[in-house]
Design an enzyme around this catalytic site. Sequence first.
Site, PDB file in Angstrom:
ATOM      1  N   CYS A   2     -12.584  12.132  -8.471  1.00  5.68           N
ATOM      2  CA  CYS A   2     -12.800  13.137  -9.511  1.00  5.68           C
ATOM      3  C   CYS A   2     -11.586  13.227 -10.432  1.00  5.68           C
ATOM      4  CB  CYS A   2     -13.025  14.501  -8.890  1.00  5.68           C
ATOM      5  SG  CYS A   2     -14.398  14.529  -7.755  1.00  5.68           S
ATOM      6  N   ARG A  27     -10.858   5.488 -12.366  1.00  6.50           N
ATOM      7  CA  ARG A  27     -10.716   6.026 -11.014  1.00  6.50           C
ATOM      8  C   ARG A  27     -12.032   6.029 -10.246  1.00  6.50           C
ATOM      9  NH1 ARG A  27      -5.970   9.073 -10.499  1.00  6.50           N
ATOM     10  NH2 ARG A  27      -6.943  10.230  -8.817  1.00  6.50           N
ATOM     11  N   TRP A  75     -16.914  12.438  -8.621  1.00  5.64           N
ATOM     12  CA  TRP A  75     -17.278  11.404  -7.643  1.00  5.64           C
ATOM     13  C   TRP A  75     -17.908  12.167  -6.480  1.00  5.64           C
ATOM     14  CZ3 TRP A  75     -15.914   9.931  -2.589  1.00  5.64           C
ATOM     15  CH2 TRP A  75     -16.199   8.599  -2.243  1.00  5.64           C
ATOM     16  N   ASN A 101     -11.049  19.387  -8.223  1.00  2.00           N
ATOM     17  CA  ASN A 101     -10.918  18.174  -7.397  1.00  2.00           C
ATOM     18  C   ASN A 101     -10.531  18.613  -5.990  1.00  2.00           C
ATOM     19  OD1 ASN A 101     -11.264  16.708  -9.695  1.00  2.00           O
ATOM     20  ND2 ASN A 101      -9.203  15.836  -9.745  1.00  2.00           N
ATOM     21  N   GLY A 102     -10.999  17.885  -4.983  1.00  2.00           N
ATOM     22  CA  GLY A 102     -10.660  18.228  -3.602  1.00  2.00           C
ATOM     23  C   GLY A 102     -11.907  18.690  -2.865  1.00  2.00           C
ATOM     24  N   GLU A 482      -7.446  -9.292   3.136  1.00  2.00           N
ATOM     25  CA  GLU A 482      -7.401  -8.848   1.738  1.00  2.00           C
ATOM     26  C   GLU A 482      -8.381  -9.649   0.869  1.00  2.00           C
ATOM     27  OE1 GLU A 482      -6.310  -6.376   0.246  1.00  2.00           O
ATOM     28  OE2 GLU A 482      -6.094  -6.948  -1.848  1.00  2.00           O
ATOM     29  N   LYS A 486     -11.381  -7.967  -1.266  1.00  3.11           N
ATOM     30  CA  LYS A 486     -11.529  -8.160  -2.714  1.00  3.11           C
ATOM     31  C   LYS A 486     -12.937  -8.622  -3.047  1.00  3.11           C
ATOM     32  CE  LYS A 486      -8.971  -6.581  -3.815  1.00  3.11           C
ATOM     33  NZ  LYS A 486      -7.843  -5.734  -3.602  1.00  3.11           N
ATOM     34  N   GLU A 489     -15.564  -5.822  -2.456  1.00  5.57           N
ATOM     35  CA  GLU A 489     -15.394  -4.721  -3.409  1.00  5.57           C
ATOM     36  C   GLU A 489     -16.049  -4.999  -4.751  1.00  5.57           C
ATOM     37  OE1 GLU A 489     -11.527  -2.215  -4.110  1.00  5.57           O
ATOM     38  OE2 GLU A 489     -10.988  -4.222  -3.534  1.00  5.57           O
ATOM     39  N   HIS A 505     -14.447 -15.765  19.234  1.00  5.71           N
ATOM     40  CA  HIS A 505     -14.694 -14.689  20.198  1.00  5.71           C
ATOM     41  C   HIS A 505     -15.878 -13.825  19.784  1.00  5.71           C
ATOM     42  CE1 HIS A 505     -11.121 -15.689  22.496  1.00  5.71           C
ATOM     43  NE2 HIS A 505     -10.533 -15.898  21.327  1.00  5.71           N
ATOM     44  N   LYS A 604     -10.670   4.674  -7.572  1.00  8.27           N
ATOM     45  CA  LYS A 604      -9.343   4.056  -7.607  1.00  8.27           C
ATOM     46  C   LYS A 604      -8.382   4.769  -6.671  1.00  8.27           C
ATOM     47  CE  LYS A 604      -6.100   1.337  -9.062  1.00  8.27           C
ATOM     48  NZ  LYS A 604      -6.090   0.027  -8.391  1.00  8.27           N
TER      49      LYS A 604
HETATM   50  O1  M6R Z   1      -3.544   3.993  -4.023  1.00 10.24           O
HETATM   51  P1  M6R Z   1      -3.542   3.405  -2.649  1.00 10.24           P
HETATM   52  O2  M6R Z   1      -2.772   2.157  -2.554  1.00 10.24           O
HETATM   53  O3  M6R Z   1      -3.122   4.384  -1.607  1.00 10.24           O
HETATM   54  O4  M6R Z   1      -5.058   3.055  -2.356  1.00 10.24           O
HETATM   55  C1  M6R Z   1      -5.449   2.599  -1.095  1.00 10.24           C
HETATM   56  C2  M6R Z   1      -6.829   1.998  -1.143  1.00 10.24           C
HETATM   57  O5  M6R Z   1      -7.767   2.964  -1.526  1.00 10.24           O
HETATM   58  C3  M6R Z   1      -6.903   0.821  -2.112  1.00 10.24           C
HETATM   59  O6  M6R Z   1      -5.978  -0.163  -1.801  1.00 10.24           O
HETATM   60  C4  M6R Z   1      -8.316   0.211  -2.096  1.00 10.24           C
HETATM   61  O7  M6R Z   1      -8.566  -0.412  -0.881  1.00 10.24           O
HETATM   62  C5  M6R Z   1      -8.436  -0.749  -3.273  1.00 10.24           C
HETATM   63  N1  M6R Z   1      -9.633  -0.494  -3.989  1.00 10.24           N
HETATM   64  C6  M6R Z   1      -8.401  -2.156  -2.852  1.00 10.24           C
HETATM   65  O8  M6R Z   1      -8.633  -3.036  -3.900  1.00 10.24           O
END
Ligand code: M6R
Length: 609
Positions: A2, A27, A75, A101-102, A482, A486, A489, A505, A604
């Site tokens: 948000c 975000r 959001w 927000n929150g 990672e 990626k 995502e 395994h 974000k």
């Molecule tokens: O702002 P942060 O690094 O704390 O965010 C952590 C995760 O939310 C962030 O890395 C998320 O996994 C990304 N979308 C990855 O691309």
Amino acid sequence: MCGIVGYTGCSSAQSPLLEGLKRLEYRGYDSAGMSVLGKDGILHTLKAVGKVRKLEELASQTPLEGACGIAHTRWATHGAPSEKNAHPHLDGASRIAVVHNGIIENYRDLRAELEAEGETFRSDTDSEVLPRLIAKYYSDDPVRAVEEALQRVRGTFGVCVLFQDHPGLLIAARSGSPVILGIGKGFNMVASDVCALLANSRDVIYLNDGDLAVVTPEDAEIRTLANVPVNREISRIPKEETGSGKGKYEHFMLKEIFEQPESIGNTIRGRIIPEDGNAKLSGLNLSPRELAEISRIVIAGCGSSLHSGLIGEYYFEEIAGIPAEVEQAAEFRYRNPIIEPNTLVIPISQSGETADTLAATREAMQKGATVAAISNVVGSTIARECGRGIYLHAGPEISVASTKAFTCQVTALWLLALRLGRNRRLSNELGRQSCAELQRLPELIQRVLNQYDHVAALAKKFSGMNDFFFIGRGFLYPVALEGALKLKEVSYVHAEGYHAAELKHGPISLLGENVPVIALANCIPGQEKLLGNMQECRARKSPVIAVATEGDPSVEAFTEDIIRVPETSRYAAPLVTVVALQMFAYCFAGERGCEIDQPRNLAKSVTVE
Ligand code: M6R
């Protein structure tokens, strides 16, 4: 997640509000809305499900004319994305508008209480209790009413409140969710993210948890929620932190991938002492003696920041000889971790606002650990609360999928391991080798970026596949995690990262001709074993895409689909490898027509637990 924007001034509020919302789009959100106190003295509200441009279209048909207003991107947490659930929320008489927000944890009790008093709620959200509670406590003092309402609330909030009876007044407050004031000439603004302010002002005030701000066009007066006046400094955001558009790139993700030689250069700039084989990290604020006393390191992070932490674990143990472990930030405080007096806790967060990482930070501080944050956003909550750490200087990362922040985090961890290592037994010569390679990183990364067309062709070739495994060993095991993160995502396909040895395994049962395996075969040591793992995948008919060192023929027996990366030490290997995987994910998502910069359901900065 948000986003909040508020504006009070003497010209139209609508355009800075919409501009602020657009800057918050990165975000992640699913609806947007805005309330402006009209020239007729009435609050006018517009809401739209979907993108800010829909709200903008509505506003072009029915402009909200007035010089004071609030706006929000939502959001969804409580209640589906819909107009009725979008903010701002109003009290029963529509005289008070609130953006929040929150999460209000006790909203059910509060709602029941208010309903019993005759209120009829319009939305399914937790946030709607706020305007109604404020109305309950309001007679003629708006600040007192907000204070009293917020005292009833359990949970987290960043809020901005607009009163029909008080033209030009915004009341903002925070507890666990960021609120920043933008200070202008003849106007002032409120936002949850500094980005939303930068088109209008680079002078900002960060509210602390428990602060309340009374904002008018001429003034911003800050006090605690217990009504004690406090002084908060104005910070000037440096020009380079204000970011720019996408430039020649189609997406921010691509721009940020290609920025990595520069962003890594910024992370290391001024921090390497080549002749000493050492790193200089003044933000740590720890004396050589304090550094020498560190006997254990605990790293906490989420998502990509967790993965960079896993690489950091290898650096700390190999380079500095300090036992290190990595915790999912979300588990940290619930596990009641053992923190000894000489434990260094490192929260890693690009945004510096991730709720779980912030909670881990606070838990570690409360347990008496030395806590040093690795963060990108200057002035973020985690960075400010730790008061020491390493800023990445990667520049604003707008794409939801983290790329340049990840590689800068890894670089920062390497620098820190070097600093700690030279404080211990790491020789000058080995330190110099690290320094030399750190300085070469921009060039090494550029060589991987030069493979873009080849990677794009591979992504096209495999774009019909819906399941992927990524396998790696040693320093490249976290990179496999990672790479898979990626891909899923941004392209919404199923992808799993595994240690290459773990495949046998269980997951090997899933392999087959429609399940490609991306094998990170540029690992030294461990390459022979990884070649064996590739063989196992081929035997199950899985197509293999290999990431391999330039000139190394050993993978050619298993596949013709090879992405070449420069030969490096094992310390630099994660950095060159991940860049290849970032490009693959980006191109693959493009082939499948996905929304790359704002993938569905993602935010974000995840500011709720
Ligand atoms: O702002 P942060 O690094 O704390 O965010 C952590 C995760 O939310 C962030 O890395 C998320 O996994 C990304 N979308 C990855 O691309």
